[in-house]
Write a protein that holds these residues in place. Sequence first.
Motif: not given
Length: 431
Positions: A209-211, A213, A272, A277, A304
């Motif tokens: 996920s871009s979380k 990054n 990412k 996502e 994660y």
Amino acid sequence: MKVTINNIFQKDTLNYLTIAILILFFGCKKEPKEDEITSPITGSRTEFTLDSLYLYAKEIYLWNDALPSYTAFSPREKYAHITSEINAVNTELFDLSQFKINEQTKLPYEYRGLLNPKYSYVETNYKQNAKATVSASAVQNSGIIVNHIDDVTYLYVPSFPQLNTLRADLDNIFIDIAKQKPRTMVIDLRYNKGGYIETAEYLANLIASSKLNGKIMYVESFNNTLSAGKAKILKHQPYLDINGNYVKINGRQATMADIDFSEKGNTYYFDKKGQLESVENIYFITSRSTASASELLISLFKPYYNAKLVGQKTFGKPVGFFPIEIDKYSIYLSSFLLKNATGWFDYFDGMEPNIPVDLSISPNLGDPEEVGLKSILRDLGGNKTSLLATNHKKSTGVSQHYSKMPISNKEIRLIEKRLKLTLDTKTLNTQ
């Protein structure tokens, strides 16, 4: 910047001179201390090669703290009589690799029950310039396989070749995967022996996920000698760019001694890629063939995600190396640990599966009835496999994407390195 695998010195006379200078450098200090590295400045070509292997190991080997002094090890006396020379070199390398003991197993870290190290190895260059050949086993099952089952996406990746051969296909595959919005990814690595770490890293960035990054993906941790910049012996190894060109720093040729081996300089972060996502759970199908960059892919996700292993124990290779050229040999000494964001790396004996499964020797990859994937669907809950029997829309069907997946044996065994110079790259130029 990358260090590429090239035959840096192709002429035997130049190799001989380089080794002689190296031995002279370490052998002529006055009144050496008892534990100081010393070696004779005269001898045969084979003796210089054996000395050089020890001298490099003493500074760059991951477990160099366990190695004895030159006098105690006596490479010339122990190995120079062995024929042929390559046997002498391999015997010395094996002995060097067996000093450091893993306290958990009470065996050497590089023990594998054979007369060769588990990780470190030697390749003979001779005068060849030809590229490494691809073995027949390396090209089997060479395509990426995809299947979507309810909210589960299955992805079989047989190897990690150079990223530029695979990037376009991966991007297209993940455009489709993102449209499916899967909650669970199944990554089948049962035959994936590793390869280029940049490719495994790119796949991780497509899945994550871009979380994530900016969060730590993994760290390469070298021994204290290297990380403190004290491996002076590396000044005898030229630094090459990604294209195999020599690099200059302010007019002088850059060497491997100019590399930043600190943990800070070798920490890599999530960045990412793509639009996926939705992933919450990741399952990995593994076997004893799952090794190196494949194990790194699993390790970097553990902090994660709810990550589970299904199948059999992995090979166990949390280390990497870079090539050292000694005369007509390329030496790969285990030189760094691969740590995830929590600092975990202790899978020398392999990663144990969360769900042990006896995998078939001829599986129908991607089929929901295949024992590995079936075990995952069962673990997720519900009765997905019975639903498939009555409602085929629950599965999009197995699709295979033929990419340039085959890689050479050398690449399978090598964790591709991107060693960076300590100086600002603006001061560099290539010749």
